[in-house]
Each structure stands twice: as C-alpha cells, then as structure tokens.
Design an enzyme around this catalytic site. Structure first.
Site, PDB file in Angstrom:
ATOM      1  N   GLY A 250      -0.768  -1.120   4.163  1.00 32.69           N
ATOM      2  CA  GLY A 250      -1.867  -0.856   5.092  1.00 32.69           C
ATOM      3  C   GLY A 250      -1.812   0.543   5.668  1.00 32.69           C
ATOM      4  O   GLY A 250      -2.839   1.217   5.828  1.00 32.69           O
ATOM      5  N   ASP A 251      -0.611   1.000   5.990  1.00 33.83           N
ATOM      6  CA  ASP A 251      -0.439   2.363   6.506  1.00 33.83           C
ATOM      7  C   ASP A 251      -0.837   3.380   5.434  1.00 33.83           C
ATOM      8  O   ASP A 251      -1.431   4.419   5.739  1.00 33.83           O
ATOM      9  CB  ASP A 251       1.020   2.596   6.911  1.00 33.83           C
ATOM     10  CG  ASP A 251       1.565   1.482   7.780  1.00 33.83           C
ATOM     11  OD1 ASP A 251       0.799   0.947   8.606  1.00 33.83           O
ATOM     12  OD2 ASP A 251       2.753   1.134   7.619  1.00 33.83           O
TER      13      ASP A 251
END
Length: 306
Positions: A250-251
């Site tokens: 996600g990052d």
C-alpha cells in the site's frame, strides 16, 4: 521537494524458522533486517523510482542509529529528530507454519520533540509534497495529523495522508491532495462491508464530499479504484503475479501515484503507476524497484477496466 513523516519508525527483523515450536530453542533458516514504517517505505520506493525526498520522524538509541544507516545505504535522505528516552522499536516478523508478528513500542516522545518536528515543517515551501503515513503512537496527540495540516494550511502544499478511521476523517476538512484507504478501511469508516468496485466508488465520493481531493482505494487482488478531483473515476484490475510479501504494498502504491503524477500531471498515469508499483512490491521480497515497476507497466497495457 517531497517529505515523508513516520512518527514511530522501526527496524523490521524478518526471520524464517522451519516448524517453529514454543518452549524450545529454534534456529533461523533465513533472516533479514529492513527499515520499517509506512512513511519510510514511501521514501524508499520514491528513491527507487528516481525521486529524491527527505524522511522525517523520530529516532532513538542504537536501533535508531542502525535504521538511519540502512536508509543511508539505500540513498534516502533523512532529517530525523533524535529523542533521549527509549529506543526505536524492533518489529519481529516470524515466518514458519504460521506468520507471527511482535511489534515494539518505540521511544518516549516529549512535547519538546514534537515542537522540533514543527520547526522542520516550517522549512517546507509552496509546491512541496508532504506524506503523513501510519498510526500515531499512544504517547502523542491523536489529533497530530490534523494539527500538522492546520499548522501548514497557509502554505500551498500537496499533502498525502495514509491513515485509518478517525485519523483520516479528521484531516478531510483541510482538503488533503490524496488519501489512500483500502476497501476494508473504507468500509470501517462507514460501518459497511465493501467488496465491489461500485461500492468503493460510492463511498470514496462521500469522502470527497467531506473534503478529500483524490481518493485512491486499494483492493489487494481485486485491483484498485481512483476517484479524482477532476471527476475522473478509474478502476483497475490487479496485475498478475505471485504474492510474496504484502507488507509495504500500500505504501508503494502511494509512492507510485506520487511519482506518476509528478512525471505527467495526469491522474490516469499516476493511477497506473500506483497500481503497478504496489503490485511490484507485493511480488517481491523487498520493495519495488524501478525495473520491476517498468516491467509491470509494459506488460499491463490493459490495466484500466470499464
């Protein structure tokens, strides 16, 4: 310039043990150590993609020194605040028949330390990008992201927030440039279960109504959705590949979106770059490299679906 803030960074110690058993001595089969924390992940992926940035946050003790040296090895610029009490946390990820995590607490952050962070934020200039990512430790005010955005409200910044629930909701009034919940976090905000892209779009628009400019929603193997401030709504399938490590995916999507937007100023390109960067990290034991992202982009020309 791009800045990331990680309030409680970590050393992620990943160990693999065959048939782990409690109460006896277990020997590791494999072990790795990485810098950890959502904002730090964004910084490392941005650097991999060729975008200089500066990582901000708090460090303490010998673990903090090691964390900083690992980032230096990766070419990531840092401007951390050294605090006097405690040590930067170690998060242990044990891989065996099952995967187990033990996360450390982190150092003690005083009000004077937080004021030093504000002093560093004073250096941001119009046009800069600021990424606020991850949870806020119990010792700090839960309003800190909101307080930071209020403090910076007179500057022309693009602020990205990757946080959950009320940490996300209470910043929307300051119109963040981008927020990135996943579909489960989006559902938690509204008290519903969200599995379909159509429902993601519906509730992402509700977050826009509350102030978010662009809403990027990851859905793991189901792809992703972008509801952009110019009215564009995009849906993407997930690129095909073998999942090796979901930590940091996600990052990485956030980093890829920022990189794609800076390159073209186009939300379609930013979205594609975000999806492929998140997937490239998921398909790798480490965070995405530029070559891995480029390969996925080249092999997924039909990424966006109707």
């Amino acid at each position: 310039m791009i800045y990331t803030v990680t309030l409680n960074p970590s050393l992620d110690y990943i160990v693999t043990v065959d048939a782990f058993s409690c109460g006896i001595v277990n020997r590791t089969k494999d072990e790795k150590i990485f810098p950890g924390g959502k904002g730090i992940n964004v910084s490392m992926v941005l650097k991999n993609l060729g975008y200089e940035n500066t990582a901000l946050g708090f460090l303490a003790g010998f673990t903090g020194e090691k964390l900083q040296s690992l980032l230096k090895e990766r070419g990531v610029s840092t401007d951390f605040i050294s605090v006097g009490k405690g040590i930067s946390r170690i998060n242990v990820k044990l891989r065996s028949d099952e995967e187990t995590e033990i996360n450390g607490q982190g150092p003690v952050i005083q009000e004077s330390d937080i004021q030093k962070l504000y002093q560093k934020l004073d250096l941001l200039k119009d046009g800069d990008i600021l990424v606020l990512a991850g949870s806020i430790p119990d010792a700090m005010p839960k309003s800190l992201y909101m307080d930071i955005m209020d403090y910076l409200k007179d500057k022309d910044l693009k602020i990205v927030v990757d946080a959950t629930n009320y940490l996300l909701l209470n910043v929307l009034q300051y119109r963040p440039f981008l927020i990135k919940p996943n579909n489960h976090e989006l559902g938690e905000i509204f008290g519903v279960k969200i599995d379909r892209k159509e429902d993601v779009i519906l509730y992402a628009k509700k977050l826009q109504e509350k102030g978010a400019r662009n809403v990027l929603v990851s859905m793991a193997g189901k792809g992703a959705v972008l509801v952009a401030e110019d009215g564009t709504v995009l849906k993407a399938r997930a690129p095909e590949g073998k999942l090796k490590n979901s930590v940091g995916a996600g990052d990485s999507m956030v980093a890829g979106f920022i990189a794609g937007y800076l390159k073209s100023g186009n939300y379609i390109d930013a979205f594609k770059m975000g999806v492929c960067t998140g997937s490239a990290s998921a398909f790798s034991e480490e965070l995405a490299t530029k070559a891995e992202v480029t390969a996925l982009l080249d092999n997924n020309k039909d990424l966006i679906i109707d």
